[in-house]
Write a protein that holds these residues in place. Sequence first.
Motif, mmCIF file in Angstrom:
data_model
loop_
_atom_site.group_PDB
_atom_site.id
_atom_site.type_symbol
_atom_site.label_atom_id
_atom_site.label_comp_id
_atom_site.label_asym_id
_atom_site.label_seq_id
_atom_site.Cartn_x
_atom_site.Cartn_y
_atom_site.Cartn_z
ATOM 1 N N UNK A 93 9.210 5.488 7.950
ATOM 2 C CA UNK A 93 8.128 4.712 8.542
ATOM 3 C C UNK A 93 6.797 5.241 8.049
ATOM 4 N N UNK A 94 5.849 4.336 7.825
ATOM 5 C CA UNK A 94 4.486 4.718 7.457
ATOM 6 C C UNK A 94 3.526 4.090 8.453
ATOM 7 N N UNK A 95 2.518 4.866 8.858
ATOM 8 C CA UNK A 95 1.513 4.384 9.793
ATOM 9 C C UNK A 95 0.144 4.444 9.126
ATOM 10 N N UNK B 52 0.822 -1.207 0.000
ATOM 11 C CA UNK B 52 0.000 0.000 0.000
ATOM 12 C C UNK B 52 0.854 1.253 0.000
ATOM 13 N N UNK B 53 1.920 1.280 0.801
ATOM 14 C CA UNK B 53 2.699 2.507 0.975
ATOM 15 C C UNK B 53 3.951 2.564 0.101
ATOM 16 N N UNK B 54 4.426 1.426 -0.408
ATOM 17 C CA UNK B 54 5.681 1.427 -1.165
ATOM 18 C C UNK B 54 5.648 2.314 -2.400
ATOM 19 N N UNK B 55 4.576 2.335 -3.206
ATOM 20 C CA UNK B 55 4.591 3.163 -4.420
ATOM 21 C C UNK B 55 4.850 4.641 -4.159
ATOM 22 N N UNK B 56 4.366 5.160 -3.032
ATOM 23 C CA UNK B 56 4.595 6.579 -2.737
ATOM 24 C C UNK B 56 6.085 6.863 -2.600
ATOM 25 N N UNK B 57 6.801 6.024 -1.868
ATOM 26 C CA UNK B 57 8.234 6.225 -1.679
ATOM 27 C C UNK B 57 8.993 6.059 -2.993
ATOM 28 N N UNK B 58 8.571 5.103 -3.801
ATOM 29 C CA UNK B 58 9.246 4.887 -5.081
ATOM 30 C C UNK B 58 9.043 6.072 -6.016
#
Length: 242
Positions: A122-124, A107-113
């Motif tokens: 860290x993502x919460x 869910x959160x990996x694409x934003x960082x990429x």
Amino acid sequence: LLRPGGSDTVLIVKPSTDVGNGQGLALVRTPAELERAIAHCRERHGAHLIEEFIPGGAEGMRLALLLFDRRSRLAAAFTSRKLRHWPPRGGRTVVSRSTHDHELVELVRPWFERCGWVGPAEAECKFDPRDGRLKLIEINPRPVAYLRFAARCGVNFPLLTARLAREPDFRPVADLGYPPDAAYVRPLLFLRSALHDPRHAMRDARGLLALGADLLSDPGPLAGHLLAIAQRKWRKQSRPAH
């Protein structure tokens, strides 16, 4: 969304920068409460964010500690689920358990990429019982307090970060291969939380023995943390009165 007489809609006002520990967070139900919360946040912390409040307690919170290499590829990941936090309305993790939450990582990996992230973060997220979806709460662009917990489970983020910086060809495998359901406890905050709400205290205390053995094997970080606390208190007390 908010009506002068109050409504079922609840919003959260919090600082837009990394303050930590739930500082500056306010729950509002009316336009007047919203204006006061924004003014208070600006005065103490600068810019603010407004988010929809997601119902549920600490157990709905899911955490992802991530590490990205120089090409913004995921190099390591560690996920956990909160069981307690302090203050009760939201803040520092008091008790958590390790998980293998692939859904959260994806869910959160694409934003960082997309933003070309390099290094740890860290993502919460929080599970919303109203529609059964995970929703992003915040991103912390830094290492976090439970790095030692991840290392005890086998994902040593400081070591991996150093190797990524020094060895261009080093490529760890982000396969979530650590033990699930390992327990993490912050003892002093746990005591405060248990006194405030004793429910499930015996269940949540499971990680205290493992924590004690871990601290005895390497007491340096704890000693440094206690010294930093003492230094902040000494500086605060030594400031001249206005």
